[in-house]
Write a protein that holds these residues in place. Structure first.
Motif, PDB file in Angstrom:
ATOM      1  N   VAL A   5       0.436  -0.944   0.125  1.00  0.00           N
ATOM      2  CA  VAL A   5       0.185  -0.441   0.162  1.00  0.00           C
ATOM      3  C   VAL A   5       1.020   1.407  -0.109  1.00  0.00           C
ATOM      4  CG1 VAL A   5      -2.254  -1.206   1.044  1.00  0.00           C
ATOM      5  CG2 VAL A   5      -0.398   0.278   2.431  1.00  0.00           C
ATOM      6  N   GLU A  15       4.675  -2.356   2.997  1.00  0.00           N
ATOM      7  CA  GLU A  15       4.063  -3.739   2.937  1.00  0.00           C
ATOM      8  C   GLU A  15       2.934  -3.746   4.640  1.00  0.00           C
ATOM      9  OE1 GLU A  15       7.023  -7.136   3.564  1.00  0.00           O
ATOM     10  OE2 GLU A  15       8.018  -5.938   1.503  1.00  0.00           O
ATOM     11  N   TRP A  16       2.261  -4.701   3.888  1.00  0.00           N
ATOM     12  CA  TRP A  16       0.628  -4.771   4.852  1.00  0.00           C
ATOM     13  C   TRP A  16       0.920  -5.956   5.685  1.00  0.00           C
ATOM     14  CZ3 TRP A  16      -2.889  -0.710   6.283  1.00  0.00           C
ATOM     15  CH2 TRP A  16      -3.743  -1.973   7.020  1.00  0.00           C
ATOM     16  N   THR A  17       1.857  -5.735   7.291  1.00  0.00           N
ATOM     17  CA  THR A  17       2.364  -7.321   7.504  1.00  0.00           C
ATOM     18  C   THR A  17       2.396  -6.915   9.084  1.00  0.00           C
ATOM     19  OG1 THR A  17       4.691  -7.101   7.086  1.00  0.00           O
ATOM     20  CG2 THR A  17       3.977  -7.930   5.390  1.00  0.00           C
ATOM     21  N   ARG A  23       1.657   0.189   9.990  1.00  0.00           N
ATOM     22  CA  ARG A  23       1.043   0.303   9.031  1.00  0.00           C
ATOM     23  C   ARG A  23      -0.543   1.136   9.422  1.00  0.00           C
ATOM     24  NH1 ARG A  23       0.103  -5.826  10.102  1.00  0.00           N
ATOM     25  NH2 ARG A  23      -1.387  -5.230  11.845  1.00  0.00           N
ATOM     26  N   PRO A  24      -0.987   2.043   8.058  1.00  0.00           N
ATOM     27  CA  PRO A  24      -0.753   1.528   6.726  1.00  0.00           C
ATOM     28  C   PRO A  24       0.738   3.153   6.541  1.00  0.00           C
ATOM     29  CG  PRO A  24      -2.663   3.512   7.363  1.00  0.00           C
ATOM     30  CD  PRO A  24      -2.015   2.546   8.680  1.00  0.00           C
TER      31      PRO A  24
END
Length: 62
Positions: A5, A15-17, A23-24
């Motif tokens: 994202v 990275e969306w982890t 995050r975001p």
């Protein structure tokens, strides 16, 4: 597959982890910038003034 994202503040790919605790956002700095914008009421949801029921039905007494 890991979702990628854009950081809402700076646009950097993120990275969306679960490993990314911001995050975001990409960093604590970008997260704080966004929080500050909310606190200063820079984000608003546009609204429309509600129409009075008496005015909208056309049968209101004058």
């Amino acid at each position: 597959m890991v979702a990628i994202v854009n950081c809402p503040t700076c646009g950097k790919k993120v990275e969306w982890t679960e490993a990314n605790k911001y995050r975001p956002f990409c960093s604590h700095r970008c997260k704080q910038i966004d929080l500050g914008a909310w606190a200063e009421e820079k984000y608003v949801i546009p609204s429309v003034e509600p129409v009075d029921d008496e005015e909208s039905d056309g049968n209101s007494p004058s």
